[in-house]
Design an enzyme around this catalytic site. Structure first.
Site, PDB file in Angstrom:
ATOM      1  N   CYS A 119       0.832  -1.201   0.000  1.00 51.30           N
ATOM      2  CA  CYS A 119       0.000   0.000   0.000  1.00 51.30           C
ATOM      3  C   CYS A 119       0.866   1.250   0.000  1.00 51.30           C
ATOM      4  O   CYS A 119       1.799   1.385   0.801  1.00 51.30           O
ATOM      5  CB  CYS A 119      -0.903   0.004   1.237  1.00 51.30           C
ATOM      6  SG  CYS A 119      -1.913   1.488   1.392  1.00 51.30           S
ATOM      7  N   CYS A 125      -1.557   5.832   6.880  1.00 53.97           N
ATOM      8  CA  CYS A 125      -2.929   5.429   7.195  1.00 53.97           C
ATOM      9  C   CYS A 125      -2.957   4.540   8.427  1.00 53.97           C
ATOM     10  O   CYS A 125      -2.053   3.743   8.651  1.00 53.97           O
ATOM     11  CB  CYS A 125      -3.524   4.707   5.990  1.00 53.97           C
ATOM     12  SG  CYS A 125      -5.159   4.016   6.276  1.00 53.97           S
ATOM     13  N   CYS A 128      -4.522  -0.355   8.488  1.00 53.40           N
ATOM     14  CA  CYS A 128      -3.802  -1.635   8.653  1.00 53.40           C
ATOM     15  C   CYS A 128      -2.594  -1.415   9.562  1.00 53.40           C
ATOM     16  O   CYS A 128      -2.055  -0.312   9.617  1.00 53.40           O
ATOM     17  CB  CYS A 128      -3.305  -2.165   7.307  1.00 53.40           C
ATOM     18  SG  CYS A 128      -4.615  -2.572   6.134  1.00 53.40           S
ATOM     19  N   GLN A 340     -21.357  -9.058   8.600  1.00 54.27           N
ATOM     20  CA  GLN A 340     -19.926  -9.335   8.680  1.00 54.27           C
ATOM     21  C   GLN A 340     -19.196  -8.759   7.464  1.00 54.27           C
ATOM     22  O   GLN A 340     -19.647  -8.920   6.340  1.00 54.27           O
ATOM     23  CB  GLN A 340     -19.690 -10.841   8.755  1.00 54.27           C
ATOM     24  CG  GLN A 340     -20.504 -11.557   9.819  1.00 54.27           C
ATOM     25  CD  GLN A 340     -20.179 -11.122  11.228  1.00 54.27           C
ATOM     26  OE1 GLN A 340     -19.238 -10.365  11.448  1.00 54.27           O
ATOM     27  NE2 GLN A 340     -20.941 -11.586  12.193  1.00 54.27           N
ATOM     28  N   GLU A 390     -30.813 -10.914  21.687  1.00 51.61           N
ATOM     29  CA  GLU A 390     -29.963  -9.755  21.398  1.00 51.61           C
ATOM     30  C   GLU A 390     -30.606  -8.526  22.023  1.00 51.61           C
ATOM     31  O   GLU A 390     -31.828  -8.357  21.973  1.00 51.61           O
ATOM     32  CB  GLU A 390     -29.833  -9.575  19.875  1.00 51.61           C
ATOM     33  CG  GLU A 390     -29.262  -8.257  19.410  1.00 51.61           C
ATOM     34  CD  GLU A 390     -27.829  -8.064  19.859  1.00 51.61           C
ATOM     35  OE1 GLU A 390     -27.553  -6.995  20.438  1.00 51.61           O
ATOM     36  OE2 GLU A 390     -27.005  -8.963  19.630  1.00 51.61           O
ATOM     37  N   ASP A 438     -21.269 -15.021  21.260  1.00 52.61           N
ATOM     38  CA  ASP A 438     -20.453 -14.220  20.347  1.00 52.61           C
ATOM     39  C   ASP A 438     -20.499 -12.780  20.828  1.00 52.61           C
ATOM     40  O   ASP A 438     -21.136 -11.925  20.218  1.00 52.61           O
ATOM     41  CB  ASP A 438     -21.009 -14.352  18.921  1.00 52.61           C
ATOM     42  CG  ASP A 438     -20.201 -13.564  17.908  1.00 52.61           C
ATOM     43  OD1 ASP A 438     -19.098 -13.110  18.251  1.00 52.61           O
ATOM     44  OD2 ASP A 438     -20.676 -13.377  16.767  1.00 52.61           O
ATOM     45  N   CYS A 465     -13.847 -12.001  19.547  1.00 52.71           N
ATOM     46  CA  CYS A 465     -13.064 -11.035  18.774  1.00 52.71           C
ATOM     47  C   CYS A 465     -11.982 -10.389  19.627  1.00 52.71           C
ATOM     48  O   CYS A 465     -11.344  -9.428  19.200  1.00 52.71           O
ATOM     49  CB  CYS A 465     -13.976  -9.963  18.169  1.00 52.71           C
ATOM     50  SG  CYS A 465     -14.861  -8.978  19.394  1.00 52.71           S
TER      51      CYS A 465
END
Length: 512
Positions: A119, A125, A128, A340, A390, A438, A465
C-alpha cells in the site's frame, strides 16, 4: 463478532510475542544518552529517559502491533513497525514506572518475515498495522497472541507449549485466507476538505486527520470505485465537507456496501443536516456513473460526535436493502444493519462454530448474542431448534426478517439481555444442548456466565473477537465445571492486529 456494541478497540499492554525470540530474547541494553542527564534518569530509577536512544532486540509484539523490547529489563513498546527477531535503534518518547514508549529509528538486523508493504499510504494510514509482516508471519503471530492470552490472563494450560502439559488446550494454527486482499464488503470513509477540495480516506494513525485515498487494498474494488466517483461528483456540485471542530459542512461519511455473491451495491451518504443541495442531480449523476449501485440512502447525523450514524435514515432512490449470502443462507442488508465485513472468512468461522456445536439435527441451541441472526441461521441449518437473543431491538427485527427470508420457522428471536431472557426460557421449559456466545470486545456479561453454568449445556461454543476477554471468560467457565478442549483462531481481518477465535468447551464430568 457481534458489532452492535461496537468499539472494537483495545486497551492495556499485554506482551503478546510472535514466538520468535530475537538473539536469545534478551535486550542489549545499549542506551545512548539523549538530552536528559544521568541524574534525572537515576532519580526515576529507570535505565532510560525521554529522548534517549537505545539499541534493543525485539522479542515480541503486543496486541496493538507495537514491537516489544527491553533495556536492562525495562520494557519498551516500539511504534513504527519493529518486528520480533529484529535488532533496532529506537528513541524513547515517554517513560512510566513499569514500561515506556519509543519510536523506531532504524532496523539494524531485519526479520526474515519483514516484507515491503504494497500500500502506497501504509506508513500514514491507520487502517492496517501488519502489512510489513509476511502473511505467514501474521498468522503465526495471531495464534501466539491467543496462546499468550490464554496462559497469562486465563492461567490456562496450552498443549504443546514449552511451559504446559500435553493435556492442555489445543490451539490450532490460524485459518487464513488464500487471497488475503480485497476482502472487505463495507467501506466507511470519512470526508474532509483541503485546499485542493473534497477528500476522503482513512484517519492517520492516532489522529483524526484524513489521508486522502484513491484505493484501499483490503477493500472490495467496487467500493473503491464508488468512493472515488462520489468524491468527484461532490467536488463538481460544490458539496461541502463536515468540519469536526466547527460543526459546519454537509458530508460527513460515505458508506458503501457490496454483496460479494450478488454484486448489488448500496451507497449511504451521512450528512450533517436533512437537506442535500442539488439532490436530484446528485442521484442522477450517481445512477449514471455508478450503475452497480441499486440503493442510495441518506443518514442524518447532526451531533458533534465521532459516531458515524445518526438516528434518521431515508432511501433517496432504489431499494431499501441489498442481499448477500453466507454459505446457503441469504441476508438482507439495510443502511444501518450490521453484516460481517469479510463474508469469505465468516463462512469459515461459522463452519467451525457448527462443527464445535456437534449438531446432528436433534439439538436445541441458544445463541446468546445473536445480532441480526447470522450465526443463529447458520446453526439453524443443522439444529432442531435455535433461540437467539440480542439486546438491540433493530437487530432482532433484522434477524426475524432474515429467518423469514430463509423460511426457517424453527429459529426464534427475542429482544433483551441474555442474562435476563435465557433464565426466563429455562422457566418455560427450554433446555439448551448447546449455548453459543459471540460477545462484543468486552466479553460476556458475568451474569450470562452464571446463567450458562446454571443451564449446564453439554457444550459451549465461544466465538471471540478479543483474546484477552476470551481468556478471562474461559477461566470462569472452567472454574464452573467446563473444560476447554480446542481453540481455533480465524483471520477475519488480514493485515490488521485483530484476531477472531472459536473455542469449544464441554462439561467436565469429574466436576459435580
Amino acid at each position: 463478532m457481534n458489532r452492535h456494541r461496537n468499539a472494537r478497540t483495545g486497551s492495556g499492554k499485554d506482551l503478546s510475542s510472535a514466538g520468535q525470540q530475537g538473539r536469545g530474547g534478551k535486550g542489549s541494553g545499549r542506551a545512548g544518552r539523549g538530552v536528559n542527564t544521568p541524574a534525572e534518569t537515576q532519580i526515576a530509577g529507570l535505565p532510560v529517559a525521554k529522548n534517549d536512544e537505545a539499541v534493543i532486540d525485539i522479542i515480541g509484539m503486543n496486541h496493538d502491533g507495537e514491537g516489544v523490547g527491553r533495556v536492562e529489563g525495562y520494557t519498551l513498546f516500539v511504534q513504527g513497525g519493529a518486528l520480533p527477531g529484529e535488532q533496532v535503534r529506537v528513541k524513547v518518547l515517554k517513560t512510566k514506572k513499569q514500561f515506556g514508549y519509543a519510536k523506531l529509528l532504524e532496523v539494524i538486523e531485519t526479520s526474515p518475515d519483514r516484507v515491503a508493504a504494497p500500500c502506497l499510504i501504509y506508513d500514514k494510514c491507520g487502517g492496517c498495522q501488519l502489512q510489513h509482516l509476511s502473511y505467514e508471519g501474521q498468522l503465526a503471530w495471531k495464534r501466539q497472541h491467543v496462546v499468550d492470552a490464554l496462559e497469562r490472563i486465563g492461567k490456562l494450560s496450552v498443549a504443546g507449549d514449552e511451559n504446559s502439559s500435553d493435556s492442555g488446550i489445543t490451539v490450532l494454527p490460524t485459518l487464513g485466507m488464500e487471497e488475503p486482499w480485497r476482502y472487505r464488503n463495507k467501506a466507511q470513509v470519512p470526508i474532509g476538505v483541503t485546499e485542493g477540495g473534497l477528500v476522503g480516506g482513512f484517519y492517520a494513525r492516532g489522529s483524526h486527520r484524513i489521508i486522502d485515498m484513491e484505493t484501499c487494498l483490503i477493500q472490495h474494488e467496487s467500493n473503491d470505485d464508488v468512493v472515488v466517483k462520489v468524491k468527484e461528483i461532490g467536488r463538481r456540485f460544490g458539496i461541502t465537507a463536515y468540519d469536526e471542530e466547527t460543526g459546519h459542512g454537509l458530508l460527513r461519511h460515505v458508506v458503501v456496501k457490496v454483496g460479494f455473491r450478488t454484486g448489488e451495491m448500496m451507497l449511504v451518504l451521512v450528512t450533517n443536516g436533512n437537506k442535500i443541495p442539488r439532490e436530484d442531480e446528485w442521484i442522477n449523476a450517481i445512477r449514471e456513473e455508478i450503475p452497480a449501485v441499486v440503493s442510495i440512502c441518506q443518514n442524518v447525523n447532526t451531533r458533534q460526535t465521532n459516531v458515524i450514524f445518526g438516528d434518521v435514515t431515508r432511501v433517496l432512490w432504489g431499494k431499501e436493502v441489498i442481499y448477500d449470502y453466507i454459505g446457503d443462507v441469504k441476508f438482507a442488508i439495510s443502511a444501518r444493519s450490521f453484516y460481517q465485513v469479510n463474508p469469505v472468512q465468516t463462512e469459515v468461522l461459522y463452519g467451525k462454530t457448527v462443527e464445535y456445536a456437534g449438531l446432528t439435527g436433534a439439538e436445541t441451541v441458544i445463541d446468546a448474542y445473536c445480532g441480526i441472526g447470522t450465526i443463529s441461521l447458520f446453526l439453524g441449518q443443522h439444529a432442531k431448534r435455535v433461540y437467539g437473543v440480542e439486546i438491540v431491538k433493530e437487530a432482532i427485527e433484522d434477524a426475524r426478517a432474515n429467518a423469514e427470508l430463509n423460511n426457517m420457522q424453527h429459529v426464534t428471536f427475542e429482544v433483551g439481555a441474555s442474562e435476563d431472557v435465557i433464565p426466563r426460557w429455562k422457566e418455560q421449559g427450554i433446555e439448551a444442548d448447546v449455548i453459543v456466545v459471540d460477545p462484543p470486545r468486552k466479553g460476556c456479561d458475568p451474569r450470562l456466565l452464571e446463567t450458562i453454568l446454571e443451564m449446564k449445556p453439554e457444550r459451549v461454543v465461544y466465538v471471540s473477537c478479543n483474546p484477552a476477554t476470551l481468556a478471562r471468560d474461559l477461566r470462569v467457565l472452567e472454574d464452573g465445571g467446563y473444560r476447554t478442549v480446542e481453540v481455533q483462531p480465524v483471520d477475519m481481518f488480514p493485515h490488521t492486529v485483530h484476531v477472531e477465535s472459536v473455542a469449544l468447551l464441554v462439561r467436565d464430568e469429574t466436576v459435580k
